[in-house]
Design an enzyme around this catalytic site. Structure first.
Site, short mmCIF file in Angstrom:
data_model
loop_
_atom_site.label_atom_id
_atom_site.label_comp_id
_atom_site.label_asym_id
_atom_site.label_seq_id
_atom_site.Cartn_x
_atom_site.Cartn_y
_atom_site.Cartn_z
N PRO A 28 0.84 -1.21 0.00
CA PRO A 28 0.00 0.00 0.00
C PRO A 28 0.87 1.26 0.00
O PRO A 28 1.96 1.27 0.57
CB PRO A 28 -0.79 -0.10 1.31
CG PRO A 28 -0.66 -1.52 1.74
CD PRO A 28 0.66 -2.01 1.22
N LYS A 29 0.37 2.30 -0.65
CA LYS A 29 1.04 3.61 -0.59
C LYS A 29 0.30 4.44 0.45
O LYS A 29 -0.84 4.83 0.25
CB LYS A 29 1.01 4.30 -1.96
CG LYS A 29 1.80 5.59 -2.01
CD LYS A 29 1.77 6.21 -3.40
CE LYS A 29 2.68 7.43 -3.48
NZ LYS A 29 2.31 8.48 -2.51
N TRP A 30 0.96 4.69 1.56
CA TRP A 30 0.31 5.35 2.69
C TRP A 30 0.34 6.87 2.56
O TRP A 30 1.26 7.44 1.98
CB TRP A 30 1.00 4.92 4.00
CG TRP A 30 0.94 3.46 4.21
CD1 TRP A 30 1.93 2.54 3.96
CD2 TRP A 30 -0.18 2.70 4.68
NE1 TRP A 30 1.49 1.28 4.25
CE2 TRP A 30 0.20 1.34 4.70
CE3 TRP A 30 -1.46 3.04 5.10
CZ2 TRP A 30 -0.66 0.33 5.10
CZ3 TRP A 30 -2.32 2.03 5.51
CH2 TRP A 30 -1.92 0.70 5.52
N ASP A 177 -3.77 5.82 -0.53
CA ASP A 177 -3.11 6.76 -1.43
C ASP A 177 -2.75 6.12 -2.76
O ASP A 177 -2.64 6.82 -3.77
CB ASP A 177 -1.84 7.29 -0.74
CG ASP A 177 -1.31 8.55 -1.39
OD1 ASP A 177 -2.12 9.29 -1.98
OD2 ASP A 177 -0.11 8.79 -1.33
N GLY A 178 -2.54 4.82 -2.77
CA GLY A 178 -2.18 4.14 -4.01
C GLY A 178 -1.52 2.81 -3.72
O GLY A 178 -1.59 2.29 -2.60
#
Length: 341
Positions: A28-30, A177-178
């Site tokens: 995950p993009k935090w 976020d992505g």
């Protein structure tokens, strides 16, 4: 220390789609502050993505790192601040305050969390030349031995399964976020974008144009000011869009100068110069709220789009009254579900 700060973090280049196939690890993009954490006994240093020290703003995190059983390590991860079960970037930004007493008060009210996704060194050993696959195994072992001693540190999830990574967007909605995809066979590419790619989650919203600003030094429209209607029926200013060509700006100027009319925004109105850019004048021109545009954005926090939005299309088919805040609000709070102790 095993590694001396500042250490340029490994970065990722932006792509439009998550890469599929063997050899990738997905994470995950935090939505937080990138942070490399160094500990050598009692010495603890927190480094921002830009190489600046962060420890004075996160005394709660330095305390948590000091309580870990391992006394010598370098971790890479993301600092976040959960508030009522949701990540709050606004609360995170408040930590960057010059007064230590204010920082201590904020830390006590809403303690930070460090989500760790890489282990760069520990106990006399440096892992920069190890592959990601090796580093991940070492990180999971490190987490098992250390993270149970504090609630402030979490291991970021990772998977080699493309479908599982794709499902993260569906599982957590707008809060994520992505997705980051990293090469499993790559070493830690400090300061480079060669070993990882990122896909940001882009959302769209239909907004009312409530005003505009002239571009600096001209009488042509520089940016359109966007609004959304709240539950009180008032039109609140929420951001702007500005990526137009010179010929488009000429046409926009003709169209929106003909629509000039007070008050433009009936709720929260624009202030002075934009917080995102110094190239805009503080003055703005109100227009009748008749024009609807669809824009793409990355985050909506604190009643505004955090960054400038990307113009997608005009929406003459949509009534301005349909452009309400519920398009963008109340979509947070699910990304923390991805974390497991």
């Amino acid at each position: 220390m095993l590694l001396n700060p500042p250490l340029p973090p490994m970065e990722a280049r932006s792509v439009e789609e998550i890469p599929a196939g063997l050899g990738w690890q997905y994470e995950p993009k935090w939505d937080g502050f990138r942070c490399i954490a160094f500990r050598d006994g009692e010495q603890i240093h927190l480094q921002s993505k830009a190489g600046q020290p962060l420890a004075r703003y996160f005394p709660d995190m330095t305390g948590a790192l000091a309580r870990l059983p391992e006394e010598q390590f370098v971790l890479d991860g993301e600092l976040v601040v959960p508030v009522s079960g949701a990540l709050s970037f606004d609360e995170l930004q408040l930590r960057l305050h010059p007064a230590a007493s204010r920082v201590q008060k904020l830390a006590a009210a809403n303690p930070a969390m460090y989500i760790v996704f890489d282990l760069l060194a520990e106990n006399g050993k440096v892992y920069l030349k190890r592959t990601l696959q090796e580093r991940r195994q070492l990180l999971e072992r490190f987490a098992r031995l250390n993270f149970r001693s504090t609630k402030n540190l979490h291991l970021s999830p990772a998977t080699a399964d493309y479908q599982s990574a794709s499902d993260w967007f569906k599982k957590v909605g707008g809060d994520l976020d992505g997705v980051i995809a990293k090469r499993l066979d790559a070493t830690y590419a400090s300061g480079e974008r060669t070993a990882a790619v990122k896909v940001k989650q882009i959302r769209t919203a239909d907004c009312v144009v409530g005003g505009f600003r002239y571009a600096r030094g001209t009488r042509m429209v520089g940016s359109l000011l966007l609004g959304l209607y709240g539950d009180d029926g008032l039109l609140d200013h929420v951001g702007f869009t500005s990526a137009f060509t010179k010929s488009e700006r000429r046409e926009l100027t003709k169209s929106f100068e003909a629509l000039k009319k007070q008050p433009g925004f009936t709720g929260n109105a624009p202030g002075g110069p934009s917080r995102w850019s110094t190239d805009r004048t503080g003055e703005w021109q109100p227009v009748a709220p008749r024009v609807v545009v669809e824009v793409a954005y990355d985050h909506f926090t604190g009643g505004r789009f955090r960054h400038g939005t990307n113009f997608l299309r005009w929406r003459p088919d949509k009534d301005p009254s349909q452009c309400t805040l519920d398009q963008v609000e109340h979509r947070e709070g699910k990304s923390l579900a991805l974390l497991q102790r």
